[in-house]
Motif scaffolding. Structure first.
Motif, short mmCIF file in Angstrom:
data_model
loop_
_atom_site.label_atom_id
_atom_site.label_comp_id
_atom_site.label_asym_id
_atom_site.label_seq_id
_atom_site.Cartn_x
_atom_site.Cartn_y
_atom_site.Cartn_z
N UNK A 68 0.84 -1.18 0.00
CA UNK A 68 0.00 0.00 0.00
C UNK A 68 0.89 1.25 0.00
N UNK A 69 0.47 2.27 -0.75
CA UNK A 69 1.30 3.47 -0.90
C UNK A 69 1.61 4.16 0.41
N UNK A 72 4.95 3.69 1.70
CA UNK A 72 6.09 4.10 0.88
C UNK A 72 7.05 4.98 1.68
N UNK A 418 -4.73 4.88 -0.82
CA UNK A 418 -4.43 3.48 -1.13
C UNK A 418 -4.36 3.22 -2.63
#
Lengths: 588, 671
Positions: A68-69, A72, A418
């Protein structure tokens, strides 16, 4: 037209560079597959709410495609925290864990597992798996607590700790963590799945180094960072220099109904960008405060989705030309111990929206209209079929994406931060896993923001619970602030949810609250559709006709919002009347 | 004389391979006839019959084995020309198909396009009914809803109906009842129900597969049944086989019922061909490229093996059927080239002849298809001028060179997807160039990907067809069997196995397989209790007893450890599905080998023509060789062109070419 550096230019050996980089991405993907296939919580096995990354010896991310971003970049903070804490006391066979958002984590449910990878006695890489567990204690089951006033209310805090030594779990540490959650068995089994996924990375990376040797591998990693940095610099360099402002609001923090402002100014100069959150509101009582690592992640997501093309590597090099600052004590850089549980969803979406709206001013041909914000709840209770405690997140009933230049937003894709990375579980597996029956889950007509390129629809979703006393916790937002429209496009619908809608005991839910339910109660959710992009009067009448035929929009919307006159059972476009109507609307 | 024949129908050409009783390979090629592919197929059979001096009837009568790979199903999905399909589902869940589980394959690409759903929303109709997760009926079926939907379907001209209701894999009563009503209301309409197509949990994947099945079913049925009748009428005595996505073959009859199992029919045969080749060659790591007129397929053969997956995507649609892992892109040798709105040169899937290759001198305008087919050079020139050269202000040669480069690049990108992007070092792989148009581009693609050698098999352009002659009959069956190890109810388990295998055997016998050639491969989908995903492990044949269980458990733990680096033998296991593959062995071809002779290829030289090479700054004269006269041991240096009746091989500058003992052309890059 955006430029693109020719692949891996200036590399020492372009083929090795390409092979090693892609090999690391494949290993990264393989880590994810191991997690999906061996974990027992549906949140991982079906929904994929975790992410895997590989960091190098210098605590820099080199590969991260899986996950999921919102995870990051922040993974780097975790390995840095371990490195600060343990320095030379890191050995082959060790595994580390942490979850504290002020010490390298995101929010407490995200438990990060890190496994240093040694080759011939030297630390080379670190396998990282960050996963959102169903419960880590705190005020409410499921660990989203709208009533939390400080981090201590949100669950167990795990500082950087060693949890395995010599490849074996350190039972004292494991027991200490387990006793602090409502699901000790699932938590521990899934933490072992996290470790397994890091071991997959270890095994494959050792094969890789065995093949190419330490020197060539490390040299290539440096090349990969430089390549990514060069790509990001090139892309930023294409933007016109200037200061671009953006702003968004959270509905509330759950304690007061005052909207919370997030303000951003993005300064582009040459090949670098400065992103400053001065003017954002001070930190708040409730759980929407976003620690700086989370805020930074949202900035990166905004850039990586619009400024760059999707093929850019996601590693430390790519972040170098972006400089982020936020006032200490603000909602986007709070002081310990402000509660933070909702920041990875609610606040993250709002920060992303502010950044996207700023970037829309310099990149109008790339930036989308607003996506849905999180709506759905956590529902917890005891499954009468098994007698065991369960935590079910609202991973069905998703919202829509924003419209974009040249493309409609996707229906039913989930919240903005997301980016479609969460996978909705099938109704069949979900009903097998949790005690409920789904009554419906389909698109909501007219939830999409009108535009030349319209937003995607959100869902309407209703379930009936059959365990004796389920607890429902709402931790969403966007009930007041809908997904924004861009360049004449209209906003999407607002989030909405009910208990027992249309029957006795009906009650509209607040975006953030905890409610006690009983067997037979229903929960209904109407997440927002995405915002529209561009003037709806410019939408192709044929596309409007198709949407009306498919009941994506109503006939009234076709006429009122899009100025398209549809006739007869076939809903044929009356072109003459449509042109006239649109003309008069524009004139008026 | 007895013959075995395989025919592959591609977008542009229909290729046939015949192996005679002496083991010699003969290949035949005709233009495909997309409107009715069986015309092209028949032309190839006639040509083969004539070659052997036989009437069509006599030749068909002498065929011991006839298999056919069809792209009817694949192309139907790729080109969006499937049946107008209606979908009946549980009311309240109208959008399961279009929601795609909210999954985005690349979350970082906001602009990632998704294919439009095979059934538009207004043709997806809910019917009141509900079965729960125990298989119990919560709400009975309301038949009127089905009748009403059928009224709409009739009005909208729907010719196929897919049915997928919640939990039908546990209780298929409602789906069967719905089918009965649809068949009554809409006689002649093709109906697929999910509990038959794929009786497995997870409604999205089941629905998507069922819809694909329904969507391609009518075309496939019309095509296969007409062809079956015609072939039998014309003298074919043996069963007529169709290649399936799993690399096996099935009879036409079976293929009609399992349309979605034929979606990778053509390319799967090619992959089997590549495995067969890997068995013959010293090189066991191959990247197989098959460039037809409209599509380009890439398959990785690693250590002589292809990867088989239990589900995948075709044209962006989820299909949960066992299939060979093949990467397909929609651009082949005959692809049309055009300029996009932004002024970029693009190459796309619509077939329009190999204009660029002709203009660059790679193809021989007088010897296309061995001189049987004339190519209109003038037309090619005009097309290139009008569509590419004039808008770009180039001459037509520059334009053709641009098209050539763009094709090379996009083909190389596809080859990278299966190799570099999966972490395989291309330097350890040889490109196998199969399919007519491929061998013109192969050296340039290899350079771009990083492969050091290119192999052009003896029957390059008919590779898929040859692969079919290597396929066994393979029929996959799956049955949900939930039991535990330890604690398995073995009596029930063995009974279930017996039933599935009895059904599988009956199907195999129906396929014309002799009993002694039938074998079963048994697999179980197993997981640790609590997990959500299974590992598929082989289990022994015969009755399973308590004594077998430790071995089965052990092989699961080992597989789990191999895949995920660990096993927890203390945890109990849960068995989810039984998979039975019924295999009917067919006779395999034996290829003849020729001892290498002299290196000098002079005897095969047939002339010289001018061809364009960027490295040499433009057109230069290059020698042209006749492949039929090249002999094992011959060697030559690029640039050179090797022509055979149905394909052309270009050895680009910097590449050498030799003929191996199977008469394959092996090209190697000079270091």
């Amino acid at each position: 037209v955006k430029g693109k550096a020719s692949e891996f230019e200036g590399a020492h050996d372009p083929i090795t560079l390409s092979v090693i980089y892609n090999r690391l991405l494949t290993i990264n993907a393989e880590m994810g597959i191991a997690m999906i296939n061996t974990s027992i919580s549906p949140i991982f096995a079906e929904v994929h709410d975790f992410s895997c990354a590989i960091c190098d010896w210098d605590n820099r991310i080199v590969a991260q495609i899986d996950g999921v971003p919102s995870h990051t970049a922040s993974a780097m903070e975790a390995v840095k925290a371990v490195s600060r804490e343990f320095r030379d006391d890191i050995h082959p066979g060790d595994v580390f864990v942490l979850n504290d958002p002020y010490l390298g984590g995101t929010h407490l449910p995200d438990v990060t597992i890190m496994k240093p990878i040694f080759y011939e006695g030297q630390l080379q890489f670190i396998g990282i798996n960050r996963a959102h567990h169903g419960d880590v204690g705190g005020l409410e089951p499921g660990s989203y607590a709208p009533g939390a006033r400080e981090l201590f209310h949100e669950g167990i805090r795990i500082p950087p700790l060693r949890i395995y030594r010599g490849e074996r779990p350190i039972q004292d540490v494991v027991n200490m963590i387990r006793i602090n959650t409502r699901m000790p068995d699932a938590l521990w089994v899934d933490m072992k799945a996290q470790v397994a996924s890091c071991r997959v990375a270890e095994k494959r990376i050792l094969e890789l180094i065995g093949k190419y040797g330490v020197r060539k591998t490390r040299q290539t990693i440096e090349d990969i960072h430089r390549y990514a940095e060069r790509r990001m610099r090139l892309e930023i360099g294409l933007l016109s220099d200037g200061v671009y402002a953006g702003e968004s609001f959270l509905d509330s923090d759950g304690f007061s109904d005052a909207p919370i402002r997030i303000k951003v100014a993005i300064t582009v100069k040459g090949e670098e960008a400065w992103v400053d959150f001065a003017g954002s509101d001070p930190q708040v009582t409730g759980f929407v405060n976003s620690p700086l690592a989370n805020t930074a992640t949202c900035v990166y997501v905004a850039f990586l989705t619009t400024v760059t093309t999707p093929d850019i590597p996601h590693n430390e090099g790519v972040y170098r030309p972006i400089h982020i600052s936020a006032p200490e004590g603000s909602v986007v850089n709070p002081r310990f111990p402000a509660p933070v549980a909702s920041c990875t969803l609610d606040t993250a979406c709002a920060i992303l929206e502010a950044c996207w709206q700023a970037l829309a001013k310099v990149l109008p041909e790339r930036v989308p209209a607003g996506w849905n914000r999180w709506n759905g709840p956590t529902i917890t209770g005891v499954d009468p079929r098994k007698g065991s405690f369960y935590v079910m997140f609202g991973f069905n009933g998703f919202g829509g994406a924003g419209g974009m230049p040249g493309m409609d937003g996707r229906h039913y894709i989930g919240d903005g931060i997301d980016l479609g990375g969460l996978i909705a579980p099938n109704i069949e597996t979900n009903e097998s896993d949790y005690p409920h029956v789904t009554e419906f889950n389909e698109f909501t007509t007219d939830s999409c923001g009108a535009g030349k390129f319209r937003g995607g629809c959100g869902a309407k979703y209703r379930i009936r619970l059959y365990d004796s006393s389920p607890t429902l916790v709402m931790f969403g937002d966007g009930k007041v602030h809908p997904p924004y429209g861009l360049f004449g496009g209209q906003p999407g619908s607002c989030n909405l949810a009910f208990v027992n809608q249309g029957r006795e005991g009906e009650r509209e839910l607040k975006s953030k609250e905890a409610v006690q339910l009983k067997a037979g109660d229903t929960y209904s959710s109407y997440p927002s559709g995405g915002g529209g992009w561009g003037d709806p009067l410019e939408r192709d009448p044929e596309a409007v006709r198709r949407d009306a035929r498919d009941q994506i929009i109503s006939l009234e919307s076709a006429l009122d919002l899009y100025g398209v006159v549809l006739e007869g059972e076939e809903l044929a476009v009356n072109e003459q009347q449509t042109a006239a109507l649109r003309q008069s609307r524009r004139g008026g | 004389m007895k013959f075995r024949m395989g025919v592959d129908i591609g977008g542009t050409f229909t290729d046939g391979v015949v192996i005679d009783s002496a083991g010699a390979i003969h290949s035949f090629k005709e233009l495909s006839t997309p409107k009715d592919p069986s015309i092209g197929l028949y032309n190839v059979i006639r040509k083969a019959a004539a070659h052997f001096g036989r009437s069509l009837e006599a030749f068909l009568g002498e065929l011991d084995f006839f298999a056919h790979g069809t792209t009817v199903a694949t192309n139907t999905l790729l080109t969006g020309t499937g049946a107008r399909t209606g979908l009946l589902l549980t009311a309240g869940f109208r959008d399961t198909l279009e929601m795609r589980r909210a999954h985005k394959e690349n979350i970082w690409d906001l602009y990632l396009p998704i294919p439009s759903p095979l059934v538009p929303r207004y043709l997806r109709r809910g019917v009141q009914e509900r079965i729960d997760c125990q298989g119990e009926v919560l709400q009975p079926l309301r038949a009127e809803d089905v009748v009403e939907a059928c009224r709409l379907f009739r009005k909208e001209g729907v010719t196929a109906v897919a049915v997928c209701t919640l939990f039908s894999y546990l209780n298929d009563a409602h789906e069967r009842a719905i089918r009965a009503i649809v068949e009554r209301e809409l006689p002649g309409v093709f109906v697929s129900i999910s509990s038959e197509v794929l009786p497995q949990i997870r409604e999205y994947e089941r629905m998507s597969t069922t819809v694909a099945n329904a969507c391609v079913g009518p075309k496939l049925t019309v095509y296969l049944s007409a062809l079956d009748r015609k072939l039998k009428g014309d003298g074919l005595r043996r069963a007529f086989y169709v290649t399936a996505s799993n690399g096996g073959v099935m009879t036409a009859e079976t293929a009609i019922r399992h349309a979605s199992a034929t979606l990778l029919s053509g390319p799967a045969a090619g992959a089997i061909g590549a495995v067969f080749f890997a068995g013959l060659l010293p090189q066991k790591n191959l990247i197989l490229m098959d460039m037809g007129g409209t599509s380009f397929d890439v398959t990785l053969v690693s250590q002589g093996q292809v990867t088989l997956s239990t589900e995948g995507e075709i044209a962006g649609y989820r299909v949960a059927k066992p299939m060979i892992d093949i990467h397909t892109v929609g651009a082949g040798g005959g692809s049309i080239a055009w300029l996009d709105g932004g002024g970029m040169l693009r190459v796309g899937p619509a077939s329009a002849g190999s204009d660029a290759n002709l203009l660059l001198g790679y193809l021989n305008k007088d010897y296309f298809l061995g001189g049987e087919m004339k190519v209109n050079e003038q037309k090619a020139r005009e097309a290139m001028e009008r569509h590419i050269a004039a808008p770009l202000g180039l001459d037509e040669v520059q334009a053709a060179a641009g098209v050539f480069r763009v094709i090379n690049q996009s083909m190389a990108d596809a080859a990278k997807v299966v190799s570099v992007q999966r972490g395989h070092d291309p330097r350890e792989y040889a490109l196998v160039s199969a399919g007519g148009a491929c061998s013109v581009h192969a050296c340039m693609i290899a350079e771009e990907v990083g492969c050091r050698s290119v192999i052009v098999p003896k029957a390059a352009s008919v590779f898929c067809a040859l692969g079919m002659l290597e396929s066994d009959i393979r029929l996959d069956h799956v049955r949900s069997i939930r039991t535990m190890i330890p604690g398995a109810d073995l009596a029930a388990f063995n009974e279930a196995v017996r039933q599935v295998e009895a059904r599988a055997l009956a199907e195999l016998l129906q396929e014309g397989v002799e009993r002694e050639r039938a074998t079963f491969l048994r697999h179980l989908d197993v997981r640790y209790v609590g997990q959500h995903h299974e590992v598929t492990i082989p289990i022994p044949g015969g009755a399973i007893t308590e004594a077998h269980l430790p071995g089965i458990a052990e092989s699961f733990h080992r597989a789990h450890e191999r895949l995920y680096t660990y096993a927890t033998p203390e945890n109990p296991l849960e068995v989810m599905n039984l998979r039975v593959t019924a295999v009917g062995a067919v006779d395999k071809a034996a290829l003849t080998r020729r001892a290498p002779g002299a290196a000098d290829p002079g005897a095969a030289r047939k002339g010289e023509r001018r061809a364009w090479f960027e490295q040499r700054g433009g057109f230069i004269p290059v020698p042209v060789y006749d492949r039929d006269r090249l002999a094992p041991g011959n060697r030559l240096e690029g640039p050179a062109i090797v022509e055979e009746r149905i394909t052309t091989v270009v050895a680009h500058p910097g590449w050498s070419l030799r003929v191996d003992e199977y008469e394959n052309l092996v090209m190697e890059r000079a270091e």
